[in-house]
Design a protein around this motif. Structure first.
Motif, PDB file in Angstrom:
ATOM      1  N   LYS A 150       0.807  -1.226   0.000  1.00 28.52           N
ATOM      2  CA  LYS A 150       0.000   0.000   0.000  1.00 28.52           C
ATOM      3  C   LYS A 150       0.841   1.277   0.000  1.00 28.52           C
ATOM      4  N   ARG A 151       2.110   1.156   0.376  1.00 25.81           N
ATOM      5  CA  ARG A 151       2.965   2.348   0.389  1.00 25.81           C
ATOM      6  C   ARG A 151       3.810   2.414  -0.876  1.00 25.81           C
ATOM      7  N   ASN A 172      14.445   2.158  11.631  1.00 24.89           N
ATOM      8  CA  ASN A 172      14.631   1.278  12.802  1.00 24.89           C
ATOM      9  C   ASN A 172      15.378   0.011  12.401  1.00 24.89           C
ATOM     10  N   ILE A 182      15.456  -1.617   8.752  1.00 24.22           N
ATOM     11  CA  ILE A 182      14.320  -2.267   8.075  1.00 24.22           C
ATOM     12  C   ILE A 182      14.314  -1.854   6.608  1.00 24.22           C
ATOM     13  N   VAL A 213      -0.810  -0.112  -3.879  1.00 25.92           N
ATOM     14  CA  VAL A 213      -1.985  -0.982  -4.062  1.00 25.92           C
ATOM     15  C   VAL A 213      -2.342  -1.582  -2.701  1.00 25.92           C
ATOM     16  N   ALA A 219       1.025 -10.790   4.665  1.00 26.21           N
ATOM     17  CA  ALA A 219       2.341 -10.369   5.187  1.00 26.21           C
ATOM     18  C   ALA A 219       2.242  -8.882   5.461  1.00 26.21           C
ATOM     19  N   SER A 227      -4.967  -7.883   7.480  1.00 27.04           N
ATOM     20  CA  SER A 227      -6.264  -7.601   6.861  1.00 27.04           C
ATOM     21  C   SER A 227      -6.915  -8.817   6.203  1.00 27.04           C
ATOM     22  N   THR A 270      11.527   4.231  20.411  1.00 25.45           N
ATOM     23  CA  THR A 270      12.576   4.051  19.396  1.00 25.45           C
ATOM     24  C   THR A 270      12.972   5.427  18.888  1.00 25.45           C
ATOM     25  N   TYR A 327      20.675   4.162  16.207  1.00 23.37           N
ATOM     26  CA  TYR A 327      19.324   3.687  16.519  1.00 23.37           C
ATOM     27  C   TYR A 327      19.254   3.200  17.971  1.00 23.37           C
ATOM     28  N   TRP A 330      10.091  -5.868  20.266  1.00 22.51           N
ATOM     29  CA  TRP A 330      11.307  -5.399  19.590  1.00 22.51           C
ATOM     30  C   TRP A 330      12.576  -5.410  20.428  1.00 22.51           C
TER      31      TRP A 330
END
Ligand code: FAD
Length: 642
Positions: free
Chosen positions: A118-119, A126, A160, A182, A220, A226, A244, A296, A404
């Motif tokens: 979607k992005r 991080n 990441i 998407v 994933a 969803s 963080t 970090y 984490w």
């Protein structure tokens, strides 16, 4: 001229290798494919067809060293040279590290694989801790070709976004299709035998994904999974507030001398934490510091310390309210993070930490609530409609959310995705759905307890086969009864009740409710009154109950005990909803505890209006006639089902 094409393509390959954003990686790969005139429609999808063309056309030393690595991994026997899942079409929701790494496995297996994301940016600075086997795995896939600094020296971590960049590039060369911007919405069932499974996406009219038909769907998509139909359970620990933050790494001499903290908790180094508190009034439970593209830090802070330092404005018992945006002073939060970083790195008073930017352009510091972590009750489902099956699987944070500060997230995430690829392989080999599900759920039971210490240590031998990774991988620790509800089919199975095997699926494919793949239950209305229809009805109910409880070795004919101790009730619940009750843990000599478990399930898991009257009537039914007990249990159970 072929020589010119090769030169240009090798240069374009170099640009692709060095690209550092989601967009530029996709664009440079398109340019590369165009330069060697790759037409996907002509060369086909799956069977590693794109990869084969790339390896024949790109011959620089860098590309060749990549092909050598990928070829070696691709020669593992499970992949059958890229033909193991050649006719399979997979859709993966989410291009996080786990989704992308799974896409690589699907491509190695020879499946056509589409990833929707979607992005359109990879923006998470991080840092993830890498278990040793992940370092081996990524090295073997050629991570160093794309990121020279990968795992050099003692470095066991990566940001990441950098990990996503590496995995995206490997996935692309293996022929995975990736679509940014998407969003997956939900699946579309085939409504006739001519149709296959598809999905609704946003934007609706996407030229490729809106018509894509697939038989494997992977969630994933991170913690806010969803995919419908998967239940999640919450693990609630004591209040844990995680912070963080990322600071710009200017690579100065002083910064080079900062020592990493790979994870220190108060109980192991009380002196560090008491000095921190004395000097700064900051009270932490643990802290991790990694020097990467950024500096970090991840730390868990005590609530009182955050209140004292003005980071949290008001104290509330509810963690969500406590950490709500309007209850946090972001300036104080930045100050808090800087002070902790300064103490942890022992930097000089002249050194000033400067925040890196997050994807909104703001200081990259965030506060998270780790009080509750979610995990999926099951890892898999298979649905069958109009003769078409779909295997749905969860991976990564959607399956098992990680804490984490312990750095276990990606370690378990990769393990889980290999297990998932194994299920896809079994599904492609047309193993019976219940067998695929039994194996997937059995292996899933091992996941949360896995650590680098209790898994096999020859990482070079790791493959998607769980037996190469887990010390004791029992693929049958679940029974068919326990997972039966995960197979939702509109074809009616024939079940051999004596040994719990599905004999065959009849070809009758009329759409029905989920419960039709189980023993068909009588209508609840017919049971609402004991006197309504006389003996016939009572008999039907009795037979229904008897057949179910018999498969649990419970005899209800001449033995009223199984109702008195609640085992018969629980067996019927378990038959339909094995996810709700651990039948094996029930003890025949503890009726009250068994009833309590049953009531809790009805109240907490099924939100059934379980008033005192109904509770009493259930308990009283222990003393009543066998017919009445059966009637009572049936009403309860049928309420659960309908
Ligand atoms: P993710 O990395 O969360 O990827 C899921 C992807 O799915 C995302 O890119 C998302 O945009 C996409 N997506 C979601 N819904 C849809 C949809 N409907 N359609 C299409 N795409 C969708 N772990 C650590 O160990 N240390 C940390 O400091 C740390 N910080 C984190 C910070 C943030 C903001 C987040 C979200 C996670 C962080 N994690 C951290 C967790 C870590 O990122 C994950 O454990 C790891 O990335 C593996 O996760 P994943 O691939 O399963 O999911």
């Amino acid at each position: 001229m072929p020589t010119d094409i090769t030169n240009t393509s090798d240069e374009l390959f170099e640009i692709f290798v060095n690209a550092q954003t989601f967009k530029t990686i996709l664009h440079s790969f398109d340019d590369l494919c165009q330069s060697i005139r790759i037409d996907r429609k002509i060369i086909g999808y799956g069977k590693r067809s794109l990869y084969k063309v790339l390896t024949s056309k790109l011959t620089s030393w860098k590309s060749k060293s990549l092909w050598t690595k990928i070829d070696k991994r691709g020669s593992q026997k499970e992949y059958e040279n890229g033909n193991a899942c050649a006719d399979m079409k997979v859709c993966i929701v989410g291009a996080g590290p786990v989704g992308l790494r799974l896409a690589i496995e699907c491509a190695l297996l020879g499946a056509r694989c589409i990833v929707v994301e979607k992005r359109d940016r990879f923006s998470r600075h991080n840092v993830l801790h890498l278990w040793p086997y992940i370092i081996t795995d990524l090295r073997n896939l050629g991570a160093k070709v794309f990121y020279g600094k990968f795992a050099t020296g003692q470095i066991e971590h990566i940001s990441i976004r950098q990990l996503q960049c590496i995995l995206l590039k490997i996935a692309l060369v293996l022929g995975v299709e990736i679509y940014p911007n998407v969003t997956f919405i939900d699946v579309i069932e085939p409504i006739s035998t001519q149709q296959a499974w598809r999905a609704h996406f946003k934007p609706e009219a996407h030229p490729i994904v809106s018509t894509y038909e697939f038989s494997v769907l992977i969630g994933a998509d991170g913690r806010r999974n969803s995919l419908q139909g998967f239940q999640h359970k919450e693990f609630r620990g004591k209040l844990a507030i995680g912070i963080t933050c990322n600071f710009i790494n200017h690579h100065t001499r002083e910064e080079q001398n900062f020592e990493e903290i790979s994870g220190v908790a108060k109980i192991y180094n009380p002196q560090f934490f008491s000095e921190l508190q004395q000097q700064t009034s900051i009270d932490l439970e643990n802290i991790v510091y990694y020097k990467n593209d950024t500096h970090y830090f991840v730390m868990t802070a005590k609530k009182q310390s955050l209140l004292d330092k003005g980071v949290i404005l008001q104290d509330y018992p509810d963690a969500a309210r406590l950490l709500a945006r309007d209850n946090v002073n972001s300036t104080q939060l930045c100050k808090f993070a800087c002070e902790a970083a300064q103490f942890a790195t022992k930097c000089s008073t002249q050194f000033a930490f400067e925040f890196a930017e997050d994807h909104h352009g703001a200081a990259d510091v965030q506060m998270f609530d780790f009080t509750s972590l979610f995990h999926a009750v099951n890892a898999s489902r298979i649905i069958e409609r109009n003769g078409k099956q779909i295997l749905m699987l969860l991976v990564g944070d959607s399956l098992l959310e990680s804490f984490w500060p312990t750095g276990s997230g990606i370690g378990l995430g990769f393990f889980g995705l290999f297990d998932t690829a194994w299920s896809i392989l079994k599904f492609a080999k047309h193993e019976h759905p219940l067998k695929v599900l039994v194996e997937r759920e059995s292996i899933y039971m091992l996941l949360s307890q896995s650590t680098p210490e209790n898994t096999k240590n020859n990482h070079q031998l790791y493959s998607i086969n769980p037996a190469t990774r887990y010390q004791n991988s029992n693929s049958k620790s679940c029974t068919i009864d326990e997972i039966r509800y995960l197979y939702d089919s509109d074809s009616i199975p024939t079940i051999d009740m004596n040994n719990n095997h599905v004999i065959s699926n009849k070809s009758n494919r009329t759409p029905t409710r989920r419960t039709q793949s189980f023993k068909q239950a009588p209508s609840p209305l017919s049971l609402s009154s004991s006197s309504s229809d006389g003996n016939n009805q009572q008999e039907t109910v009795f037979e229904w109950c008897e057949e179910i409880v018999n498969s649990y070795n419970i005899n209800i004919k001449n033995n009223s005990k199984s109702f008195q101790n609640c085992l018969a009730f629980c067996a019927i619940v378990h038959y339909y909803r094995p996810d709700l009750i651990n039948f094996k843990s029930l003890q025949p000599d503890r009726p009250i505890s068994n009833f309590q478990i049953l009531f809790d399930i009805m109240h907490n898991q099924l939100s059934l209006p379980l008033d005192r009257k109904l509770q009493n009537s259930l308990i009283l039914s222990m003393k009543s006639s066998i017919e009445e007990r059966i009637r009572q249990s049936s009403i309860v159970i049928l309420q659960l089902l309908y």
